[in-house]
Design a protein around this motif. Structure first.
Motif, PDB file in Angstrom:
ATOM      1  N   ILE A   1       0.831  -1.198   0.000  1.00 17.10           N
ATOM      2  CA  ILE A   1       0.000   0.000   0.000  1.00 17.10           C
ATOM      3  C   ILE A   1       0.874   1.260   0.000  1.00 17.10           C
ATOM      4  O   ILE A   1       0.598   2.229  -0.706  1.00 17.10           O
TER       5      ILE A   1
ATOM      6  N   TRP B   1      -5.761   4.931   5.778  1.00 19.84           N
ATOM      7  CA  TRP B   1      -5.736   4.474   4.389  1.00 19.84           C
ATOM      8  C   TRP B   1      -6.849   3.492   4.075  1.00 19.84           C
ATOM      9  O   TRP B   1      -7.335   3.446   2.958  1.00 19.84           O
ATOM     10  N   SER B   2      -7.241   2.699   5.048  1.00 19.53           N
ATOM     11  CA  SER B   2      -8.267   1.684   4.830  1.00 19.53           C
ATOM     12  C   SER B   2      -8.871   1.303   6.179  1.00 19.53           C
ATOM     13  O   SER B   2      -8.514   1.874   7.217  1.00 19.53           O
TER      14      SER B   2
ATOM     15  N   TYR C   1     -12.815  -3.328   1.184  1.00 17.57           N
ATOM     16  CA  TYR C   1     -11.486  -3.853   1.473  1.00 17.57           C
ATOM     17  C   TYR C   1     -11.262  -5.081   0.597  1.00 17.57           C
ATOM     18  O   TYR C   1     -12.087  -5.997   0.633  1.00 17.57           O
ATOM     19  N   GLN C   2     -10.185  -5.079  -0.184  1.00 14.93           N
ATOM     20  CA  GLN C   2      -9.309  -3.952  -0.436  1.00 14.93           C
ATOM     21  C   GLN C   2     -10.035  -2.842  -1.212  1.00 14.93           C
ATOM     22  O   GLN C   2     -10.814  -3.141  -2.105  1.00 14.93           O
TER      23      GLN C   2
ATOM     24  N   HIS D   1      -6.272   3.839  -1.752  1.00 20.70           N
ATOM     25  CA  HIS D   1      -6.014   3.767  -0.314  1.00 20.70           C
ATOM     26  C   HIS D   1      -5.994   5.152   0.342  1.00 20.70           C
ATOM     27  O   HIS D   1      -4.954   5.659   0.764  1.00 20.70           O
TER      28      HIS D   1
END
Length: 329
Positions: free
Chosen positions: A142, A205-206, A247-248, A252
């Protein structure tokens, strides 16, 4: 597709369609691509279901497709992404008629190899990402994706350089966020409504970066996103909306999808891809540990295409018992 219906029967039933007299619209689904109509044929009640036919996929038809479009109208543009409404070539014969657009177009130009892989047909795999795999391989991957500058279009919005006329709601500050239409929505069909909540902060980011101490912030965002949506679209009520996180994710930088509950589930809402925001909040609240406990401590299972980098460079390698080469990210 060749018909197996006897010719005399085919001729008879084909004659029904031009004689259909509309009474009212019964339903519109698949994001407006299918309609159910109530009407009459020779004074007898009839239901007509209409669905857009599949695209011709031979090279000749596909080559002619872009030049056959008419009334191309841009809805927005940001960095390499732009989106449009357009009419099919069938409307050229009636250029003065007020015919609604029958195509929603997204253009990525110039695109990257990652885009090509994402939108290509490919076999799918289900993977389980443990906390150890995330820390050792996924997070470094990432980091590398963010270093490639693929988030510039997000930063353009957050910093006020683009799409500001589309912003529905904004809160400023370190924990601020904003709400605007997703580029995949036609901005008209309420049952296919799709909005996007973007956070201002850049350290999340996530879902992996969500911890127990962020629960109140998530709850506040949920409430404000719902309030802003129903205020702008009064025909929609709060219990007709779903909020989820991917996710994913495709990119991100933490964001929340807001969609109408009637929007039919596809790959983007599949189990393992879409995590409900309510579920995330509840899981954080009941998670063992202190304020820093979070989703970096759990295993997540989701689908990956075999052409994706995560499969090619991480999970596919691990499946074969190989050594992941972080330097190749």
């Amino acid at each position: 597709m060749a018909s197996t219906t006897p010719p005399e029967v085919a001729s008879r039933v084909e004659s029904y369609i031009p004689r259909f007299v509309l009474t009212r619209l019964l339903n519109q689904d698949q994001a407006g691509r299918r309609i159910s109509l109530l009407g009459t044929i020779d004074s007898q009640p009839a239901v007509l279901l209409a669905e857009r036919a599949a695209f011709a996929t031979d090279h000749a038809h596909l080559s002619a497709f872009p030049t056959s479009l008419t009334r191309i109208r841009n809805l927005g543009a940001n960095d390499i992404y732009s989106w449009f409404l357009a009419n099919s070539g069938a409307t050229k014969a009636n250029p003065d008629n007020d015919i609604p657009p029958d195509f929603k177009l997204n253009l990525i130009y110039p695109c990257t190899e990652k885009h090509i892989k994402k939108y290509s047909a490919q076999p799918l795999r289900v993977v389980t990402e443990t906390p150890e795999i995330y820390a050792a391989y996924t997070r470094p991957w990432i980091v590398r994706q963010r270093e490639k500058g693929t988030l510039q279009w997000i930063f353009n919005i957050i910093e006020g350089r683009t799409e500001q006329e589309d912003v529905i709601y904004r809160e400023s500050g370190d924990e601020g966020f904003l709400l605007l239409p997703d580029l995949n929505w036609d901005r008209k069909t309420l049952t296919s409504l799709h909005l996007l909540g973007l956070v201002v902060r850049r350290d999340i980011w996530s879902v992996r970066d969500l911890t127990k101490d962020k629960t109140e912030w998530l709850r506040h965002m949920r409430d404000k996103l719902l309030d802003a949506t129903v205020k702008l679209y009064p025909d929609i009520e709060k219990d007709q909306l779903k909020l989820y996180i991917h996710y994913q994710p495709t990119y991100h930088h933490f964001h929340i999808h807001v969609i109408h509950v009637a929007l039919e589930s596809g790959a983007t809402q599949a189990v393992g891809k879409a995590l409900g925001l309510e579920h995330i909040i509840s899981q954080l609240e009941t998670m063992a540990g202190g304020p820093e406990a979070g989703f970096h401590n759990v295993s997540l299972t989701y689908g990956l295409g075999e052409a994706s980098e995560l499969w090619e460079k991480v999970f596919g390698v691990l499946k074969q018992g190989g050594q992941v080469k972080i330097a190749d990210f």
